[in-house]
Motif scaffolding. Structure first.
Motif, mmCIF file in Angstrom:
data_model
loop_
_atom_site.group_PDB
_atom_site.id
_atom_site.type_symbol
_atom_site.label_atom_id
_atom_site.label_comp_id
_atom_site.label_asym_id
_atom_site.label_seq_id
_atom_site.Cartn_x
_atom_site.Cartn_y
_atom_site.Cartn_z
ATOM 1 N N LEU A 130 0.837 -1.203 0.000
ATOM 2 C CA LEU A 130 0.000 0.000 0.000
ATOM 3 C C LEU A 130 0.871 1.252 0.000
ATOM 4 C CD1 LEU A 130 -2.691 -1.306 2.464
ATOM 5 C CD2 LEU A 130 -3.122 -0.640 0.083
ATOM 6 N N LYS A 131 1.914 1.248 0.818
ATOM 7 C CA LYS A 131 2.832 2.395 0.852
ATOM 8 C C LYS A 131 3.525 2.570 -0.495
ATOM 9 C CE LYS A 131 3.656 2.472 5.816
ATOM 10 N NZ LYS A 131 4.633 2.274 6.906
ATOM 11 N N ASP A 132 3.896 1.459 -1.131
ATOM 12 C CA ASP A 132 4.532 1.534 -2.454
ATOM 13 C C ASP A 132 3.570 2.117 -3.489
ATOM 14 O OD1 ASP A 132 6.818 0.417 -1.347
ATOM 15 O OD2 ASP A 132 6.498 -1.579 -2.216
ATOM 16 N N MET A 133 2.295 1.744 -3.404
ATOM 17 C CA MET A 133 1.303 2.293 -4.330
ATOM 18 C C MET A 133 1.106 3.787 -4.088
ATOM 19 S SD MET A 133 -1.604 -0.633 -4.908
ATOM 20 C CE MET A 133 -1.596 -1.471 -3.325
ATOM 21 N N VAL A 134 1.094 4.184 -2.820
ATOM 22 C CA VAL A 134 0.977 5.612 -2.499
ATOM 23 C C VAL A 134 2.153 6.364 -3.103
ATOM 24 C CG1 VAL A 134 1.104 7.286 -0.608
ATOM 25 C CG2 VAL A 134 -0.456 5.337 -0.437
ATOM 26 N N THR A 135 3.359 5.805 -2.925
ATOM 27 C CA THR A 135 4.560 6.440 -3.490
ATOM 28 C C THR A 135 4.425 6.558 -5.006
ATOM 29 O OG1 THR A 135 5.938 5.604 -1.701
ATOM 30 C CG2 THR A 135 7.069 6.237 -3.730
ATOM 31 N N PHE A 136 3.961 5.483 -5.654
ATOM 32 C CA PHE A 136 3.782 5.520 -7.105
ATOM 33 C C PHE A 136 2.794 6.608 -7.503
ATOM 34 C CE2 PHE A 136 1.088 4.339 -10.712
ATOM 35 C CZ PHE A 136 2.012 4.478 -11.733
ATOM 36 N N TYR A 137 1.625 6.654 -6.871
ATOM 37 C CA TYR A 137 0.612 7.626 -7.268
ATOM 38 C C TYR A 137 1.020 9.060 -6.956
ATOM 39 C CZ TYR A 137 -2.666 4.128 -8.847
ATOM 40 O OH TYR A 137 -3.262 3.119 -9.554
ATOM 41 N N LYS A 138 2.003 9.246 -6.095
ATOM 42 C CA LYS A 138 2.525 10.586 -5.835
ATOM 43 C C LYS A 138 3.621 10.962 -6.830
ATOM 44 C CE LYS A 138 1.482 11.059 -0.924
ATOM 45 N NZ LYS A 138 2.059 11.211 0.433
ATOM 46 N N SER A 139 4.151 9.978 -7.549
ATOM 47 C CA SER A 139 5.213 10.236 -8.531
ATOM 48 C C SER A 139 4.622 10.926 -9.757
ATOM 49 C CB SER A 139 5.870 8.919 -8.950
ATOM 50 O OG SER A 139 5.004 8.182 -9.811
ATOM 51 N N PRO A 140 5.475 11.518 -10.599
ATOM 52 C CA PRO A 140 4.962 12.154 -11.825
ATOM 53 C C PRO A 140 4.165 11.174 -12.708
ATOM 54 C CG PRO A 140 7.202 12.879 -11.410
ATOM 55 C CD PRO A 140 6.908 11.787 -10.414
ATOM 56 N N LEU A 141 4.662 9.960 -12.877
ATOM 57 C CA LEU A 141 3.933 8.986 -13.690
ATOM 58 C C LEU A 141 2.604 8.611 -13.033
ATOM 59 C CD1 LEU A 141 3.660 7.138 -16.112
ATOM 60 C CD2 LEU A 141 5.006 5.414 -14.868
ATOM 61 N N GLY A 142 2.618 8.431 -11.721
ATOM 62 C CA GLY A 142 1.386 8.115 -11.006
ATOM 63 C C GLY A 142 0.365 9.238 -11.125
#
Length: 173
Positions: free
Chosen positions: A117-129
């Motif tokens: 879940l934390k990894d997904m949060v990090t992804f969605y906060k990234s430019p690509l996310g």
């Protein structure tokens, strides 16, 4: 009373379809594990980033209104009262959609680990996310339009083949 139950069941089903549609071919998952508070918090953050709340934002007033409409069908002489009561009931239940958010967060935290879940949060906060969050609805809409066009064209092919096969049998349809 039975039609009220049907409306509420239909509302729950519709909500479930909107927020819980699994991709075709998705495997049935084992029962969810007990979620930790940290995993639930990460799931809530993930769902907020994905703006999932907009899917059920109007669930409470919609269900209240649908219930009033069902009651009104059998109680036309109470229209004025039921309209007034609808406002009272809706006000008394404001915020209950939070229960949907809590249930969704627990479900996510039950099937994903806290780290996932934390990894997904990090992804969605990234430019690509962030790009995915902003343009994925467009891609989904275009995909659905493409699938609908294909289905319409394919249905015409199928219809033509049915007619041709029936003609071979001497039956014009």
């Amino acid at each position: 009373m039975m039609s009220l139950v049907r409306v509420l069941s239909a509302a729950a089903l519709a909500l479930g379809l909107v927020v819980g549609v699994a991709p075709a071919g998705a495997q049935q998952q084992p029962p969810a594990k007990e979620a930790t508070a940290a995993a639930i918090a990460a799931a809530k953050e993930l769902l907020a980033l994905k703006n999932v709340g907009q899917l059920y934002a109007n669930a409470v007033p919609n269900i209240v209104h649908q219930t009033k409409e069902v009651l009104l069908k059998n109680n036309l002489n109470y229209q004025k009262d039921l309209n007034e009561v609808e406002v009272v009931v809706a006000k008394s239940l404001v915020g209950r959609e939070k229960e949907i958010a809590d249930g969704m967060a627990k479900a996510y935290a039950g099937v994903f680990t806290e780290q996932e879940l934390k990894d997904m949060v990090t992804f969605y906060k990234s430019p690509l996310g962030q790009k995915m969050l902003s343009v994925e609805p467009i891609a989904i809409q275009q995909s659905m339009a493409s699938m609908n066009a294909w289905a319409q064209n394919f249905a015409e092919v199928v219809n033509a083949q049915f007619r041709a096969e029936m003609r071979k049998r001497g039956k014009e349809i």
